[in-house]
Design a protein around this motif. Structure first.
Motif, PDB file in Angstrom:
ATOM      1  N   ARG A 173      82.570  38.983  70.394  1.00 35.56           N
ATOM      2  CA  ARG A 173      81.600  38.924  71.588  1.00 35.56           C
ATOM      3  C   ARG A 173      80.424  38.741  71.043  1.00 35.56           C
ATOM      4  NH1 ARG A 173      82.771  45.332  72.960  1.00 35.56           N
ATOM      5  NH2 ARG A 173      84.799  44.353  72.561  1.00 35.56           N
ATOM      6  N   LEU A 176      77.071  38.340  75.924  1.00 33.72           N
ATOM      7  CA  LEU A 176      77.951  38.396  76.864  1.00 33.72           C
ATOM      8  C   LEU A 176      77.139  38.138  78.359  1.00 33.72           C
ATOM      9  CD1 LEU A 176      80.292  41.243  75.882  1.00 33.72           C
ATOM     10  CD2 LEU A 176      80.968  38.905  76.376  1.00 33.72           C
ATOM     11  N   ASP A 177      76.157  38.285  78.373  1.00 38.42           N
ATOM     12  CA  ASP A 177      75.394  37.972  79.883  1.00 38.42           C
ATOM     13  C   ASP A 177      75.180  36.678  80.044  1.00 38.42           C
ATOM     14  OD1 ASP A 177      73.427  38.205  77.667  1.00 38.42           O
ATOM     15  OD2 ASP A 177      71.904  38.065  79.223  1.00 38.42           O
ATOM     16  N   GLU A 181      83.247  34.864  78.296  1.00 42.52           N
ATOM     17  CA  GLU A 181      84.125  35.846  77.523  1.00 42.52           C
ATOM     18  C   GLU A 181      84.872  35.297  76.336  1.00 42.52           C
ATOM     19  OE1 GLU A 181      88.268  38.113  78.583  1.00 42.52           O
ATOM     20  OE2 GLU A 181      87.701  36.397  79.696  1.00 42.52           O
ATOM     21  N   ARG A 183      87.755  35.409  75.003  1.00 40.11           N
ATOM     22  CA  ARG A 183      89.108  34.685  75.156  1.00 40.11           C
ATOM     23  C   ARG A 183      88.805  33.425  75.755  1.00 40.11           C
ATOM     24  NH1 ARG A 183      92.986  33.784  78.582  1.00 40.11           N
ATOM     25  NH2 ARG A 183      94.834  33.489  77.739  1.00 40.11           N
ATOM     26  N   THR A 373      70.011  38.932  77.441  1.00 38.04           N
ATOM     27  CA  THR A 373      68.987  40.128  77.628  1.00 38.04           C
ATOM     28  C   THR A 373      69.693  41.557  78.059  1.00 38.04           C
ATOM     29  OG1 THR A 373      69.510  39.195  79.883  1.00 38.04           O
ATOM     30  CG2 THR A 373      67.499  38.346  78.800  1.00 38.04           C
ATOM     31  N   ASP A 374      70.838  41.615  77.689  1.00 43.43           N
ATOM     32  CA  ASP A 374      71.710  43.001  77.844  1.00 43.43           C
ATOM     33  C   ASP A 374      71.881  43.595  76.289  1.00 43.43           C
ATOM     34  OD1 ASP A 374      73.372  45.038  78.367  1.00 43.43           O
ATOM     35  OD2 ASP A 374      75.085  43.794  79.051  1.00 43.43           O
ATOM     36  N   THR A 375      71.605  44.823  76.110  1.00 44.42           N
ATOM     37  CA  THR A 375      71.332  45.375  74.955  1.00 44.42           C
ATOM     38  C   THR A 375      72.560  46.264  74.832  1.00 44.42           C
ATOM     39  OG1 THR A 375      69.867  47.183  75.881  1.00 44.42           O
ATOM     40  CG2 THR A 375      68.881  45.483  74.489  1.00 44.42           C
ATOM     41  N   SER A 376      73.653  46.240  75.696  1.00 41.22           N
ATOM     42  CA  SER A 376      74.569  47.101  75.703  1.00 41.22           C
ATOM     43  C   SER A 376      75.413  47.081  74.220  1.00 41.22           C
ATOM     44  CB  SER A 376      75.740  46.856  76.806  1.00 41.22           C
ATOM     45  OG  SER A 376      75.128  47.051  77.888  1.00 41.22           O
ATOM     46  N   TRP A 377      75.415  45.794  73.647  1.00 40.83           N
ATOM     47  CA  TRP A 377      76.070  45.643  72.610  1.00 40.83           C
ATOM     48  C   TRP A 377      75.739  46.594  71.229  1.00 40.83           C
ATOM     49  CZ3 TRP A 377      72.907  44.352  68.476  1.00 40.83           C
ATOM     50  CH2 TRP A 377      72.006  43.837  68.706  1.00 40.83           C
TER      51      TRP A 377
ATOM     52  N   TYR B  26      81.180  45.784  77.412  1.00 41.75           N
ATOM     53  CA  TYR B  26      79.981  45.868  77.386  1.00 41.75           C
ATOM     54  C   TYR B  26      79.362  47.262  76.894  1.00 41.75           C
ATOM     55  CZ  TYR B  26      80.500  42.238  80.705  1.00 41.75           C
ATOM     56  OH  TYR B  26      80.734  40.683  81.085  1.00 41.75           O
ATOM     57  N   PHE B 161      72.257  47.640  83.793  1.00 46.19           N
ATOM     58  CA  PHE B 161      72.277  46.215  83.444  1.00 46.19           C
ATOM     59  C   PHE B 161      73.776  45.890  84.121  1.00 46.19           C
ATOM     60  CE2 PHE B 161      72.831  41.948  82.042  1.00 46.19           C
ATOM     61  CZ  PHE B 161      71.590  41.418  81.697  1.00 46.19           C
ATOM     62  N   ASN B 163      76.675  42.838  85.223  1.00 49.58           N
ATOM     63  CA  ASN B 163      77.039  41.399  84.839  1.00 49.58           C
ATOM     64  C   ASN B 163      78.633  41.190  85.732  1.00 49.58           C
ATOM     65  OD1 ASN B 163      77.647  38.925  84.011  1.00 49.58           O
ATOM     66  ND2 ASN B 163      77.604  39.471  81.693  1.00 49.58           N
ATOM     67  N   GLY B 207      74.905  49.487  79.981  1.00 43.55           N
ATOM     68  CA  GLY B 207      73.669  49.258  79.367  1.00 43.55           C
ATOM     69  C   GLY B 207      73.566  50.166  78.132  1.00 43.55           C
ATOM     70  N   PRO B 208      74.458  50.883  78.011  1.00 45.31           N
ATOM     71  CA  PRO B 208      75.454  51.627  78.698  1.00 45.31           C
ATOM     72  C   PRO B 208      74.922  52.735  79.590  1.00 45.31           C
ATOM     73  CG  PRO B 208      75.765  52.633  76.621  1.00 45.31           C
ATOM     74  CD  PRO B 208      74.773  51.495  76.562  1.00 45.31           C
TER      75      PRO B 208
END
Lengths: 448, 251
Positions: A173, A176-177, A181, A183, A373-377, B26, B161, B163, B207-208
């Motif tokens: 991953r 992801l934004d 995906e 796979r 721009t998504d920091t969820s990771w 995510y 966030f 998606n 975001g979570p």
């Protein structure tokens, strides 16, 4: 030809896709044969495209917009969409793609193949068609082209360049934004590489890579390991749950399983298909991930007749790749610069900083366009590995990181910028881990 | 520690994370980590159970989490959950559920799969999901349902966030989790995000979501332990992060 490490030109902005136009011409005047299409042989349209690309690149450089290669390449490709094919025709091409390690492995393969003669490469990671085209235009004579390719563009670039070999390292991953995906990428590779005449050199420890290479006739399997397994629990073919015992893995529901490798990363050494162990302890690039990259690079080089001992000896000269792994002095501290863009990359990077004495670790995370721009990771990264170390936090998204570190039970301080963080740190060595644009900003700041 | 909170003892608070092998695209682990952290601060001994998709979902959990993923893993998760009575039984006896994105869609009556069309979900809450025409990507701000409260105060604006390409229609039996100010939530033009009914909450926010909305974490913990007081944790960084994220989108 000298085996001295290639100097890379530095500086420039934090632009994502830079190409270094000086790197590829290091070997000019080395008296090699012109295997690539002679400039005089290019069709008129291609000549105009190359010239226009060079002019645009020069204008872009003069305007201070990075090294200009990508913009030049974009203009040139618009004038001649087949330019990349023309610029690689007659060369022996190697493509390298992966989520992590592709810039480093490209560099290692290029160093190994320089044992055979001049090599042109997109050495600084401009890995989409425009950047690749610009890099290929800088040296029209080199017989070998070693090309890093963005995961999404691999099938297209493979079609254009008809490579002799393609190295596939890993898929996990990342951003992801804006990216597909994981796979889906594997599916794109699988479809795009089906029937390819290239020899694929692929990591048998990554189920997504194994599946992606599944329709290719000639595959050399490398046991390069897989530290991050969270994207490889589900069988890419049938969705069954993958079972793992030691290094082996297989799907519980279909017959997808780990292929038998012929090249193996075995601790501090690689083992070639004849069982010969080649020590990797002399590599200047640190860590397990780089030993894996070197093993794959040696397997690729051997396809062209470079003995693994000779290949590794050449790879040992590489000390830093596009600023990564560089240690620079700045404000009385020695900063070791480490890039980590996604959870798998962070995991491998923690492997580097672990076990060292408890010198501080500085983390910088941005979420600009090129980072995603998504920091969820951040919540996929196991920051508990930094417990017991003083951690300094900077970067555009330092507050996201602060919350993450608090929950991970890590002692940290948050600072407005690098200088403020260093003012709060003791003198001596500091490991600096940053994601993409944060890394570029830090390099610029410390002059690396 | 406030009244009603159990003394640390042998009876652990069980947090069940459903199918991280399929639905954890995510940073969904973050919601589990936040709940663990805050539950420990509330004096609970915490037991976290990660249930892989070839394992049975335990019935005796206190809080169930299910996260986000793309079409294929969502379809596989639905197939496996429909055969497994664990979550349905747990929800039936009032266990708390937080479902995010693809997981939220699975809690409803139906969802849409690119390959197979309309597929049944678990029907635990009164929502149905469809495929929207645009991908919704970016920051979201939603004013939380005023009926929701922790420690006598509302949850405040929800920040996260998104998606996804889903649109989710809310039935009579649920209320929206929030009213959207920025972004999309339950689909372009829907005006709401997520849904809640009883002790089940769903949202498109990651975001979570619990890292950026600790009050929502406390709400879910209160559904599990009956204590509506805020968790006694240092909120400094959460609050600074919330302020920054809200300011970043002008909310």
């Amino acid at each position: 030809m000298s085996a001295a490490p290639v100097a890379v030109r530095r500086g420039g902005g934090a632009e994502r896709h830079r190409v270094d136009t000086t790197v590829a011409s290091q070997d000019e005047g080395a008296g090699h044969g012109a295997a690539a299409q002679d400039p005089a042989d290019l069709p008129a349209r291609a000549k105009v495209a190359v010239a226009a690309g060079k002019v645009t690149g020069a204008v872009s450089r003069a305007a201070g917009r990075g090294s200009g290669g990508v913009i030049g390449g974009r203009v040139a490709l618009r004038l001649d969409p087949r330019l990349l094919a023309r610029l690689t025709a007659g060369r022996t091409c190697v493509l390298v793609s992966a989520t992590n390690g592709k810039t480093t492995t490209t560099r290692l393969i290029a160093e190994a193949l320089r044992a055979l003669g001049p090599v042109v490469s997109n050495a600084l990671g401009a890995n989409m068609p425009a950047g690749i085209t610009a890099a290929m235009a800088t040296d029209r004579d080199a017989r070998y082209a070693v090309i890093e390719v963005d995961e999404k563009y691999l099938p297209a670039v493979a079609t254009q360049t008809t490579p002799s070999a393609i190295a596939l390292l890993n898929l996990s991953r990342d951003q992801l934004d804006r990216a597909a995906e994981t796979r889906m990428l594997a599916q794109r590779w699988r479809d795009g590489l089906a029937g390819s005449s290239a020899t694929i050199v692929a990591n048998c420890d990554d189920p997504l890579v194994v599946w992606a290479a599944g329709q290719v006739e000639r595959v050399v399997w490398v046991a390069a390991g897989q530290a991050w397994q969270e994207d490889a629990w589900s069988c890419p073919r049938c969705g069954g749950v993958l079972q793992r015992t030691g290094q082996e893995w297989h799907c519980a529901a279909c017959d997808l399983r780990r292929p038998q490798p012929t090249w193996v990363l075995d601790g501090e050494a690689l083992r070639d298909p004849y069982g010969v162990r080649v020590p990797l302890g002399g590599l200047r690039l640190p860590g397990r991930a780089n030993r894996a990259n070197a093993t794959t690079a040696a397997a690729v080089a051997s396809l062209f007749g470079v003995d693994p001992h000779r290949a590794v000896a050449r790879m040992e000269q590489v000390a830093a790749v596009a600023g990564r792994y560089d240690t620079v002095s700045y404000r009385g501290r020695q900063l070791r610069l480490l890039l980590a863009k996604n959870p798998a990359g962070w995991l491998e990077t923690f492997d580097l900083v672990a076990g060292a004495d408890a010198h501080p670790v500085l983390l910088s995370v941005n979420a600009l366009g090129a980072d995603g721009t998504d920091t969820s990771w951040l919540w996929d990264v196991d920051y508990t590995r930094l417990r017991g170390r003083p951690v300094l936090v900077i970067g555009q998204r330092r507050l996201d990181l602060a919350v993450r570190l608090q929950v991970a039970g890590v002692d940290f301080t948050v600072h407005d910028d690098l200088d403020a963080a260093l003012a709060a740190a003791p003198e001596g060595l500091i490991d600096v881990i940053a994601n993409y644009t944060a890394f570029q900003q830090l390099r610029q700041k410390v002059g690396a | 520690m406030s009244q009603g909170r159990p003394a640390p003892g042998p009876s652990a608070l069980r947090i069940v994370w459903i199918y991280p092998d399929l639905l954890s695209t995510y940073g969904d682990q973050g919601n589990a980590l936040i709940l663990e952290y805050r539950a420990a601060a509330r004096g609970h001994r915490v037991e976290r159970v990660d249930v892989r998709s070839d394992q049975a979902v335990p019935e005796q959990g206190d809080i169930y989490l299910i996260g986000g993923g793309e079409d294929r893993p969502q379809r596989l998760a639905a197939e496996r959950l429909r055969r497994d009575p664990g979550l349905t039984r747990a929800a039936g006896r009032g266990a708390a559920v937080l479902a995010v994105c693809a997981g939220f869609q699975l809690m409803g009556h139906t969802f849409y799969d690119e390959q197979e069309g309309v597929l049944p979900g678990l029907g635990l809450i009164d929502v149905t999901s469809h495929r929207g025409s645009v991908r919704c990507v970016g920051e979201v701000v939603a004013d939380s349902d005023p009926q929701l409260a922790v420690g006598g105060a509302g949850l405040g604006p929800l920040t996260g966030f998104e998606n996804h390409m889903g649109t989710t229609l809310l039935g009579q039996g649920v209320r929206p989790l929030g009213t959207v100010r920025v972004g999309n939530g339950n689909g372009a033009g829907a005006g709401t995000d997520g849904a809640h009914a009883g002790t089940i909450a769903g949202t498109y926010l990651h975001g979570p979501v619990l890292a950026r909305n600790p009050a929502l974490a406390d709400l879910i913990l209160s559904w599990a332990d009956g204590d509506s007081a805020p968790s006694p944790v240092d909120e400094r960084w959460h609050q600074r992060l919330r302020k920054e994220r809200l300011a970043a989108v002008g909310a």
